[in-house]
Scaffold this motif. Structure first.
Motif, PDB file in Angstrom:
ATOM      1  N   HIS A   1      -6.919  -0.659  -0.153  1.00  0.00           N
ATOM      2  CA  HIS A   1      -5.824  -0.044   0.587  1.00  0.00           C
ATOM      3  C   HIS A   1      -5.651  -0.672   1.964  1.00  0.00           C
ATOM      4  O   HIS A   1      -6.614  -0.946   2.674  1.00  0.00           O
ATOM      5  CB  HIS A   1      -6.082   1.460   0.753  1.00  0.00           C
ATOM      6  CG  HIS A   1      -5.968   2.234  -0.518  1.00  0.00           C
ATOM      7  ND1 HIS A   1      -6.977   2.300  -1.439  1.00  0.00           N
ATOM      8  CD2 HIS A   1      -4.938   2.962  -1.032  1.00  0.00           C
ATOM      9  CE1 HIS A   1      -6.602   3.048  -2.471  1.00  0.00           C
ATOM     10  NE2 HIS A   1      -5.370   3.451  -2.251  1.00  0.00           N
ATOM     11  N   HIS A   2      -4.380  -0.889   2.307  1.00  0.00           N
ATOM     12  CA  HIS A   2      -3.977  -1.396   3.616  1.00  0.00           C
ATOM     13  C   HIS A   2      -4.502  -2.799   3.917  1.00  0.00           C
ATOM     14  O   HIS A   2      -4.607  -3.184   5.078  1.00  0.00           O
ATOM     15  CB  HIS A   2      -4.373  -0.402   4.723  1.00  0.00           C
ATOM     16  CG  HIS A   2      -3.716   0.926   4.567  1.00  0.00           C
ATOM     17  ND1 HIS A   2      -2.369   1.128   4.810  1.00  0.00           N
ATOM     18  CD2 HIS A   2      -4.202   2.123   4.137  1.00  0.00           C
ATOM     19  CE1 HIS A   2      -2.066   2.386   4.551  1.00  0.00           C
ATOM     20  NE2 HIS A   2      -3.148   3.005   4.134  1.00  0.00           N
ATOM     21  N   ARG A   3      -4.754  -3.574   2.855  1.00  0.00           N
ATOM     22  CA  ARG A   3      -5.047  -4.993   3.042  1.00  0.00           C
ATOM     23  C   ARG A   3      -3.871  -5.833   2.558  1.00  0.00           C
ATOM     24  O   ARG A   3      -4.035  -6.922   2.023  1.00  0.00           O
ATOM     25  CB  ARG A   3      -6.335  -5.400   2.328  1.00  0.00           C
ATOM     26  CG  ARG A   3      -7.613  -4.842   2.944  1.00  0.00           C
ATOM     27  CD  ARG A   3      -7.712  -5.032   4.463  1.00  0.00           C
ATOM     28  NE  ARG A   3      -7.318  -6.335   4.983  1.00  0.00           N
ATOM     29  CZ  ARG A   3      -8.153  -7.373   5.141  1.00  0.00           C
ATOM     30  NH1 ARG A   3      -9.432  -7.239   4.805  1.00  0.00           N
ATOM     31  NH2 ARG A   3      -7.723  -8.514   5.653  1.00  0.00           N
TER      32      ARG A   3
ATOM     33  N   GLY B   1      -2.748   3.512  -5.520  1.00  0.00           N
ATOM     34  CA  GLY B   1      -2.158   3.371  -4.200  1.00  0.00           C
ATOM     35  C   GLY B   1      -2.487   2.078  -3.486  1.00  0.00           C
ATOM     36  O   GLY B   1      -1.996   1.831  -2.379  1.00  0.00           O
ATOM     37  N   CYS B   2      -3.319   1.223  -4.094  1.00  0.00           N
ATOM     38  CA  CYS B   2      -3.714  -0.011  -3.416  1.00  0.00           C
ATOM     39  C   CYS B   2      -2.594  -1.052  -3.495  1.00  0.00           C
ATOM     40  O   CYS B   2      -1.706  -0.952  -4.336  1.00  0.00           O
ATOM     41  CB  CYS B   2      -5.002  -0.566  -4.025  1.00  0.00           C
ATOM     42  SG  CYS B   2      -4.818  -1.277  -5.672  1.00  0.00           S
TER      43      CYS B   2
ATOM     44  N   GLY C   1       0.563  -4.011 -19.209  1.00  0.00           N
ATOM     45  CA  GLY C   1      -0.804  -4.414 -18.899  1.00  0.00           C
ATOM     46  C   GLY C   1      -1.350  -3.666 -17.694  1.00  0.00           C
ATOM     47  O   GLY C   1      -1.159  -2.464 -17.552  1.00  0.00           O
ATOM     48  N   PRO C   2      -2.022  -4.388 -16.740  1.00  0.00           N
ATOM     49  CA  PRO C   2      -2.699  -3.694 -15.645  1.00  0.00           C
ATOM     50  C   PRO C   2      -1.809  -3.345 -14.467  1.00  0.00           C
ATOM     51  O   PRO C   2      -2.283  -2.794 -13.480  1.00  0.00           O
ATOM     52  CB  PRO C   2      -3.759  -4.723 -15.219  1.00  0.00           C
ATOM     53  CG  PRO C   2      -3.101  -6.038 -15.469  1.00  0.00           C
ATOM     54  CD  PRO C   2      -2.289  -5.833 -16.736  1.00  0.00           C
ATOM     55  N   LEU C   3      -0.526  -3.646 -14.513  1.00  0.00           N
ATOM     56  CA  LEU C   3       0.349  -3.455 -13.354  1.00  0.00           C
ATOM     57  C   LEU C   3       0.298  -2.039 -12.765  1.00  0.00           C
ATOM     58  O   LEU C   3       0.223  -1.879 -11.543  1.00  0.00           O
ATOM     59  CB  LEU C   3       1.787  -3.814 -13.730  1.00  0.00           C
ATOM     60  CG  LEU C   3       2.078  -5.297 -13.940  1.00  0.00           C
ATOM     61  CD1 LEU C   3       3.368  -5.479 -14.725  1.00  0.00           C
ATOM     62  CD2 LEU C   3       2.169  -6.020 -12.606  1.00  0.00           C
ATOM     63  N   PRO C   4       0.324  -0.970 -13.575  1.00  0.00           N
ATOM     64  CA  PRO C   4       0.369   0.377 -12.977  1.00  0.00           C
ATOM     65  C   PRO C   4      -0.898   0.777 -12.236  1.00  0.00           C
ATOM     66  O   PRO C   4      -0.877   1.782 -11.508  1.00  0.00           O
ATOM     67  CB  PRO C   4       0.594   1.285 -14.200  1.00  0.00           C
ATOM     68  CG  PRO C   4       1.186   0.402 -15.248  1.00  0.00           C
ATOM     69  CD  PRO C   4       0.541  -0.925 -15.033  1.00  0.00           C
TER      70      PRO C   4
ATOM     71  N   SER D   1       0.846  -1.191   0.000  1.00  0.00           N
ATOM     72  CA  SER D   1       0.000   0.000   0.000  1.00  0.00           C
ATOM     73  C   SER D   1       0.883   1.244   0.000  1.00  0.00           C
ATOM     74  O   SER D   1       1.987   1.252   0.559  1.00  0.00           O
ATOM     75  CB  SER D   1      -0.899   0.031   1.237  1.00  0.00           C
ATOM     76  OG  SER D   1      -1.879  -0.968   1.189  1.00  0.00           O
ATOM     77  N   TRP D   2       0.366   2.297  -0.583  1.00  0.00           N
ATOM     78  CA  TRP D   2       1.126   3.525  -0.767  1.00  0.00           C
ATOM     79  C   TRP D   2       1.857   3.951   0.510  1.00  0.00           C
ATOM     80  O   TRP D   2       1.259   4.257   1.523  1.00  0.00           O
ATOM     81  CB  TRP D   2       0.191   4.632  -1.239  1.00  0.00           C
ATOM     82  CG  TRP D   2       0.767   6.017  -1.222  1.00  0.00           C
ATOM     83  CD1 TRP D   2       0.370   7.054  -0.443  1.00  0.00           C
ATOM     84  CD2 TRP D   2       1.830   6.515  -2.041  1.00  0.00           C
ATOM     85  NE1 TRP D   2       1.112   8.171  -0.707  1.00  0.00           N
ATOM     86  CE2 TRP D   2       2.017   7.870  -1.693  1.00  0.00           C
ATOM     87  CE3 TRP D   2       2.639   5.947  -3.028  1.00  0.00           C
ATOM     88  CZ2 TRP D   2       2.978   8.669  -2.296  1.00  0.00           C
ATOM     89  CZ3 TRP D   2       3.598   6.748  -3.630  1.00  0.00           C
ATOM     90  CH2 TRP D   2       3.758   8.091  -3.275  1.00  0.00           C
TER      91      TRP D   2
END
Length: 469
Positions: free
Chosen positions: A441-443, A416-417, A407-410, A206-207
């Protein structure tokens, strides 16, 4: 694409290693600490084995070795520390006092770091020993670790294949049997993509739960620091050592969770997961999709998840504004050398510099709109499900010819998740592939729990088979 040989390692004193031809530890970092405490191995001998393997390696994964400092640290290890005596490598975009700070760019090859990064400082405080610097793509740009300064970094599963990027050196060094632990960064998939290609677990946290200081990267608000290792418990232990607020990174987050002791206790039953193999417009090989989907269905059964039918959302496409803000950061580093250094740069970085010089300021006004669109898209997904799954990337591409789109990486970086790549076997050509999970987020704890479930039921090789070091 670059075709020069693998990176030449710069060695800071120390001479030839005395570890003979004995292989370094092929298990995980936690297991290495346990072996020290049992008296089965000792940090001094282990370090010499690592130094010997570095001399023989054909991976091009390491560009600097600090043998003398590592030997001094190995001689005075406190075995009570959580990472006591674990030799580790540091991605060249992260600072270590006295080490080169070239960021894989020829014009910057004379720079040296004055201090440790926050992550490195915390790993050292936990007992780990910094030994070597790993290669990156130039200024972390691109998904293939190749530069004019260091040459090409190769995949330990197949030397003709890429190790990915930009943390390709760290991934190759860990999967190739050189180190059980290495640092990495992830600003657009730079940890997860090489992890998937080299058969490792790779967590994009997480960010900023791990601080980015000193001198933290701010714009474009996507970069996090993390580690690459061979096991989930290693990731958790390293995260316990490095996460938490630091005043030199105003965006760093306070953390109270303890990740390692939490493994095995995070509830997963009943959580909804959406399988979206074409997320972000990705067009993966069907053989890769089949392998990853089968692994996901096994995980659903093992963890008590529920597959949820969900249409793939339309994700905002690559943004000129987002590319531009990254270009401005590169312009800040190379500006004093430009344009005299043009012939020393990779084609991609040279093009970035040209574009930065002619940047239309109106492009930057679109940046917040793009970020908000991506954040809203991901938040809407998590309104309906608890997890999103897709392939991390395709199998490793040819090391000489370059890299495909990520692909979807960014999406995890822009929103921020947290996201994790979990090794789930090999694709049609026999190279590793990864299951990519996104969580709210934060999981991070949830992602580690699910990765540990895969690790139990579908254990992956800790070191690439027949790795050439």
């Amino acid at each position: 694409m670059l075709s020069q040989p693998a990176a030449t390692t710069e060695v800071t004193s120390g001479g030839t290693a005395s570890g003979g031809t004995a292989a370094p530890w092929a298990g995980d970092a936690v297991g290495l600490v346990d072996s020290y405490r049992r008296g089965d191995r000792d940090p001094v001998t282990e370090l010499e084995r690592v130094l010997g393997a570095l001399e023989r390696s054909r991976l091009g994964a390491v560009c600097h070795v600090d043998a003398d400092a590592a030997r001094r640290a190995a001689a005075q290890v406190d075995l009570a520390l959580p990472l006591a005596g674990v030799p580790f490598a540091v991605k060249e975009l992260e600072q270590v006092a006295g080490w080169p700070r070239a960021d894989a760019s020829v014009p910057l090859r004379g720079r040296r770091s004055a201090r440790h990064s926050t992550q490195v400082r915390r790993l050292v405080a936990a007992g780990a020993i910094p030994v070597a610097q790993t290669t990156s793509s130039e200024l972390a740009r691109g998904a293939h670790t190749a530069s004019r300064l260091h040459g090409i970094t190769r995949n330990p599963w197949r030397l003709t294949a890429s190790a990915g990027g930009s943390s390709g050196g760290s991934a190759a060094a860990v999967a190739g049997g050189l180190f059980a632990l290495a640092t990495a960064t992830d600003g657009g998939g730079s940890t997860r993509q090489p992890a998937a290609m080299c058969g490792l677990p790779g967590l994009k946290v997480s960010w900023r739960i791990v601080p980015g200081g000193p001198e933290p990267v701010l714009e474009p608000f996507t970069v996090v620091t993390t580690t690459l290792s061979r096991s989930v418990r290693d990731i958790a232990r390293a995260l316990d050592a490095t996460a938490g607020f630091d005043p030199r990174d105003p965006f760093s987050a306070p953390i109270s969770a303890r990740f390692e002791v939490g493994l095995g206790t995070v509830p997963t039953a009943g959580l909804r997961v959406a399988w979206l193999p074409d997320l972000g417009g990705a067009a993966h090989d069907q053989g890769v999709v089949t392998v990853v989907e089968r692994a996901l269905r096994d995980l659903v059964a093992a963890a008590g998840l529920r597959l949820a039918a969900l249409a793939t959302p339309v994700v905002p496409g690559p943004s000129a504004a987002f590319a531009a803000i990254g270009a401005l950061r590169i312009r800040r580093f190379l500006g004093p050398y430009w344009p005299a250094c043009a012939d020393e740069l990779t084609t991609e970085i040279r093009d970035v510099m040209v574009a930065a010089d002619s940047l239309d300021a109106r492009v930057l006004t679109e940046l917040d709109t793009y970020r908000i669109d991506v954040i809203e898209t991901m938040a809407a997904l998590f309104d309906d499900v608890d997890l999103v799954a897709c392939p991390t990337t395709g199998e490793a591409f040819d090391a000489e010819t370059g890299s495909p789109a990520p692909g979807p990486l960014p999406l995890a970086n822009i929103s921020g998740c947290p996201a994790i790549s979990i090794p789930v076997g090999t694709g049609p050509t026999g190279l590793p592939v990864g299951l990519h999970l996104f969580a709210p987020h934060h999981r991070d704890d949830l992602l580690l729990e699910l990765a540990a479930a895969v690790e139990r039921d579908r254990p992956w090789p800790l070191v690439a088979p027949a790795s050439p070091w």
